[in-house]
Design an enzyme around this catalytic site. Structure first.
Site, PDB file in Angstrom:
ATOM      1  N   SER A 182      45.383  84.354  48.414  1.00  0.00           N
ATOM      2  CA  SER A 182      44.428  85.449  48.240  1.00  0.00           C
ATOM      3  C   SER A 182      44.048  85.694  46.778  1.00  0.00           C
ATOM      4  O   SER A 182      42.987  86.249  46.525  1.00  0.00           O
ATOM      5  CB  SER A 182      44.987  86.728  48.874  1.00  0.00           C
ATOM      6  OG  SER A 182      46.338  86.918  48.525  1.00  0.00           O
ATOM      7  N   HIS A 210      42.515  84.238  54.782  1.00  0.00           N
ATOM      8  CA  HIS A 210      41.300  83.901  54.023  1.00  0.00           C
ATOM      9  C   HIS A 210      40.610  82.640  54.526  1.00  0.00           C
ATOM     10  O   HIS A 210      39.423  82.458  54.305  1.00  0.00           O
ATOM     11  CB  HIS A 210      41.639  83.716  52.538  1.00  0.00           C
ATOM     12  CG  HIS A 210      41.663  85.001  51.798  1.00  0.00           C
ATOM     13  ND1 HIS A 210      40.518  85.708  51.499  1.00  0.00           N
ATOM     14  CD2 HIS A 210      42.694  85.739  51.324  1.00  0.00           C
ATOM     15  CE1 HIS A 210      40.836  86.811  50.851  1.00  0.00           C
ATOM     16  NE2 HIS A 210      42.147  86.859  50.733  1.00  0.00           N
ATOM     17  N   LYS A 241      38.190  89.884  57.181  1.00  0.00           N
ATOM     18  CA  LYS A 241      37.554  89.090  56.126  1.00  0.00           C
ATOM     19  C   LYS A 241      36.306  88.390  56.685  1.00  0.00           C
ATOM     20  O   LYS A 241      35.332  89.062  56.928  1.00  0.00           O
ATOM     21  CB  LYS A 241      38.587  88.168  55.497  1.00  0.00           C
ATOM     22  CG  LYS A 241      39.511  89.035  54.638  1.00  0.00           C
ATOM     23  CD  LYS A 241      40.698  88.382  54.045  1.00  0.00           C
ATOM     24  CE  LYS A 241      41.439  89.427  53.208  1.00  0.00           C
ATOM     25  NZ  LYS A 241      42.889  89.271  53.249  1.00  0.00           N
TER      26      LYS A 241
HETATM   27  C1  LIG Z   1      43.970  90.189  53.400  1.00  0.00           C
HETATM   28  C2  LIG Z   1      45.196  89.447  53.730  1.00  0.00           C
HETATM   29  C3  LIG Z   1      46.093  89.948  54.686  1.00  0.00           C
HETATM   30  C4  LIG Z   1      45.948  91.298  55.319  1.00  0.00           C
HETATM   31  O1  LIG Z   1      44.871  91.395  56.164  1.00  0.00           O
HETATM   32  P1  LIG Z   1      44.272  92.839  56.559  1.00  0.00           P
HETATM   33  O2  LIG Z   1      43.676  92.620  57.906  1.00  0.00           O
HETATM   34  O3  LIG Z   1      43.264  93.175  55.515  1.00  0.00           O
HETATM   35  O4  LIG Z   1      45.422  93.804  56.589  1.00  0.00           O
HETATM   36  C5  LIG Z   1      47.201  89.179  54.994  1.00  0.00           C
HETATM   37  N1  LIG Z   1      47.421  87.992  54.394  1.00  0.00           N
HETATM   38  C6  LIG Z   1      46.578  87.481  53.468  1.00  0.00           C
HETATM   39  C7  LIG Z   1      46.865  86.159  52.841  1.00  0.00           C
HETATM   40  C8  LIG Z   1      45.442  88.196  53.104  1.00  0.00           C
HETATM   41  O5  LIG Z   1      44.630  87.716  52.173  1.00  0.00           O
END
Ligand SMILES: *Cc1c(COP(=O)(O)O)cnc(C)c1O
Length: 283
Positions: A182, A210, A241
């Protein structure tokens, strides 16, 4: 007597003095490539809405249709009476998309990660984790009280060495990596990690938050990108995302998903909720 929370004010003032105080930017338009934040028109390079789906006409229409038909909530947690046909359809669609037997959706990717790691591991177990893995993985691990072994970023050799060192240790081992990291957007070395996991009998888990929607055929994620189907036992993803909405999911075998349903059901029965049920684990 000072206010019992006055230390928070002191901390905030401290951050302001140090120049690390963060203000939330407020989005005043749709989340689009060109958005308005705090009254200013800007090009938005900070969003995860990679495919522009937050404003796709079909998604808008589907959301409105669901609200008209069912209202704005399910009226209960999933484990009591809040599991709707829509949840089951969503889980089936995601499982088919990811080429796995089954899927369970959570309120967020964060809850999916934390809820799964803490459900699968106990204090007798081990998690072998990339140093740049997402915070929710670390939280899940802390909740499980499993022993955490961190390896340098993307260092397959170091991960394998850690696993080899645990060959004689009792307990289960879970090897975990983000599919796409991320912070820098780099791709995890999944083929090497999967091989190491198989060699040492570890569970392989990939957080594809991601990469879903971005890598692999039609955005199926890094497992598809590297053609590792059937070799990663736990796949986590998010709907917040590329999919453009909100929620998280875990994909894997039917047994894994049934186990997660039941694990969290038992927690709910003790007066906790998803994902608050996490608080009931490990004890
Ligand atoms: C954004 C993210 C999450 C969390 O996802 P949300 O649905 O926003 O809580 C978990 N793992 C990674 C690698 C992320 O980038």
């Amino acid at each position: 007597m000072s206010h019992p929370l006055s230390y928070l004010h002191d901390q905030l003032e401290g951050w302001k003095r140090e120049g690390t105080y963060q203000r939330l930017r407020v989005l005043e338009s749709e989340a689009a490539a060109e958005s308005r934040f705090d009254g200013k028109e800007v090009i938005n390079l900070a969003s995860n809405n990679y495919l522009g789906l937050t404003t796709h006409p079909k998604l808008r229409e589907a959301a409105l249709e669901a609200v008209r038909k069912y209202g704005v909530g399910s009226g209960a947690v999933r484990t009591i009476s809040g599991t709707m046909r829509l949840h089951m359809q969503l889980e089936e669609r995601i499982a088919a998309f990811k080429n796995v037997e089954a899927c369970v959706v959570f309120q967020s990717g964060f809850a999916a990660n934390a809820g799964t790691v803490s459900a699968l591991l106990t204090p007798d177990d081990h998690i072998i984790s990339d140093e740049l893995n997402h915070a929710s993985i670390i939280d899940g691990c802390r909740l499980s009280k499993a022993k955490i072994h961190v390896f340098p970023h993307k260092d397959v050799g170091a991960a394998e060495k850690l696993l080899a060192g645990l060959d004689e240790a009792p307990g289960r081992k879970l090897l975990i990596s983000d599919g796409v990291f991320s912070m820098d957007g780099d791709i995890g070395p999944l083929p090497g990690l999967v091989e190491a996991a198989e060699k040492h009998g570890a569970i392989m888990m990939v957080d594809d938050a991601h990469s879903s929607g971005v890598l692999g055929r039609n955005g199926r994620g890094t497992i598809d990108h590297f053609n590792l189907h059937g070799r990663v036992q736990v796949q986590v993803g998010t709907l917040s995302k590329a999919i453009g909405v909100l929620g998280g999911y875990v994909c894997g075998s039917r047994d894994l998903i049934e186990f997660l349903y039941h694990f969290h059901f038992a927690s709910a029965g003790r007066g906790c909720r998803l994902p608050g049920s996490l608080r009931c684990t490990g004890g």
